[in-house]
Design an enzyme around this catalytic site. Structure first.
Site: not given
Length: 473
Positions: A164, A286, A292, A294, A299, A331, A334
């Site tokens: 949890h 960023s 930053k 990231n 993601e 068709q 694919k």
């Protein structure tokens, strides 16, 4: 240039006085996505030429000329010197047009006897997916091996195990990492099982839906194309797409399994968790905030899982109400699966690189491992070993947690007197389990987090990976 008839670049037209309207031609066109099937179409055509010869419908010289021309087209495709024209409806029509340019209408026009686009595309699609199942499987195994390498490198490091998303029990970091590897090797097992089913039968020879009357042997074509045999039912051979849906599901399952690990990397890389640092080569910055770093790969993996799920959902919606046999709706089978393949083949190498270069802060993990009263279960199980019924032991351990909250301390900070005041069974011997190391080492059944078991698990995983690699070979 050979005259191709009323509807150049398509495999129909004689019944029509004119070619299709521009709007219909644009809607019907599929060469922009099915051109990747060229090598498989050419392989099928060469096998078909051989069975036409065996049936007495081509001379030996005709067969050899057709096979040689098809080989030339294959060489041009490999050299990126083969292109469909704007008038080509699909890969099959385009290749027939190009073949007629090579050998003329008289000879080239004989190759279509006894086959239909319906049985062609079903077979070629199977062959294409079988090849890419192995490509995807190899990339998945690369990721599993990267996880195994990180697990081996950090064998013995502890971390807070969670349920949890709350502190639950201490575990080894290696144990947690390997929990992400096992689903991946199961995914490869799914691809192997899928391939075994698909390899059973080739639809080639099913014709439009009813088979052929020309004395052709579909078993010979099947064997040449790497299948165990041909379809036992020509209607099913042309209309079945469960093999596509199943492949799309496995691709989505891979995406989901990767996404679950991606979510943890994203959390672990935050300042609040501080469990991992991303390598510069596998993170981004960023456009406005210079500080930053990231976790874009993670993601994107999380986002692309939704795309992969959408592909299988859309495909199933297309298939759900189609009457037998072939319908042009097929068709649409694919592009979703091609997209799933392309997505995984670009995502997995990047994600594997990110995992392989993660730097773990094992000191922070170790400091957090005992927090949140994560040793409470060890107290309860110690009491059970002392003869206390678990129902009572559970309540006693819970009372210990409540007392710790009142005092603002952790379990191992309770004094002997405080423990005895909670319950007479809580003797100083309970301190043997009030350490992370003792807790982890005590969980030594198969599948447990004790280091000896995790080391065995790592060896077992590597054996399974090697066995899966054997299938790829």
């Amino acid at each position: 240039m050979t005259d191709h008839g009323t509807n150049q670049g398509a495999l129909w037209g004689g019944r029509f006085a004119s070619g299709p309207a521009a709007a219909l031609a644009a809607l019907s066109k599929s060469t922009h996505f099915d051109w990747r099937l060229v090598p498989y179409d050419l392989a099928g055509s060469k096998a078909h030429a051989r069975v036409l010869h065996r049936a007495g419908l081509l001379t030996e010289a005709d067969r050899d000329a057709l096979v040689a021309a098809l080989d030339r087209l294959g060489e041009r495709f490999a050299a990126v010197d083969l292109r469909p024209s704007d008038s080509d409806e699909d890969v099959h029509g385009a290749l027939e047009r190009l073949l007629l340019d090579e050998v003329g209408t008289e000879l080239g026009g004989r190759l279509r006897a006894g086959r239909s686009r319906n049985d062609q595309v079903a077979t070629l699609f199977k062959a294409y997916l079988r090849d890419h199942a192995r490509t995807v499987a190899a990339l998945v195994l690369d990721l599993a091996e990267a996880i195994a390498t990180q697990a081996e490198k950090h064998l013995g490091a502890v971390m807070p195990g969670r349920t949890h998303l709350q502190h639950a029990q201490p575990v080894l970091l290696s144990h947690h990492l390997l929990a992400h590897a096992w689903p991946l090797v199961r995914d490869v097992g799914r691809l192997r099982d899928w391939d075994a089913r698909v390899a059973v039968d080739s639809p080639y020879g099913s014709g439009a839906l009813a088979g052929s009357s020309l004395g052709l042997d579909p078993e010979e074509v099947a064997h040449e194309l790497g299948f165990a045999g041909s379809s036992p039912n020509s209607i099913d051979g042309t209309a079945a797409r469960d093999f596509v849906a199943e492949f799309a599901f496995v691709a989505a399952m891979v995406g989901v399994d990767v996404s679950r690990q991606a979510e943890e990397v994203i959390l672990w890389a935050t300042k609040e968790f501080g469990f991992v640092a991303l390598d510069d080569a596998y993170s981004t910055g960023s456009s406005i905030m210079p500080q930053k770093k990231n976790p874009d790969i993670a993601e994107l993996a999380r986002g692309k899982a939704g795309r992969l799920i959408g592909n299988v959902s859309g495909l199933l919606a297309t298939l759900k109400a189609l009457p037998l046999a072939y319908n042009r709706d097929l068709q649409e089978d694919k592009e979703p699966v091609f997209d799933s393949i392309d997505t995984l083949e670009v995502l997995l190498p990047a994600f594997t690189g990110m995992v392989a270069t993660l730097t773990f802060d094992t000191g922070r993990m170790a400091a957090l491992a005992p927090q949140g009263f994560s040793l409470a279960t060890d107290v309860a199980e110690w009491l059970v070993r002392e003869g206390v019924p678990f129902r009572v032991a559970h309540e006693v351990a819970g009372a210990c947690v409540r007392r710790c909250e009142e005092l603002g301390v952790e379990l191992d900070e309770l004094t002997d007197e405080q423990l005895a005041a909670i319950d007479v069974h809580l003797t100083p011997g309970v301190r043997d389990v009030l350490t992370v190391e003792g807790s982890v080492a005590s969980r030594d059944a198969r599948g447990g987090t004790a280091q000896v078991r995790v080391a065995e698990q790592l060896d077992e995983l590597r054996r399974v990976i090697a066995e899966r690699r054997g299938w790829l070979a």
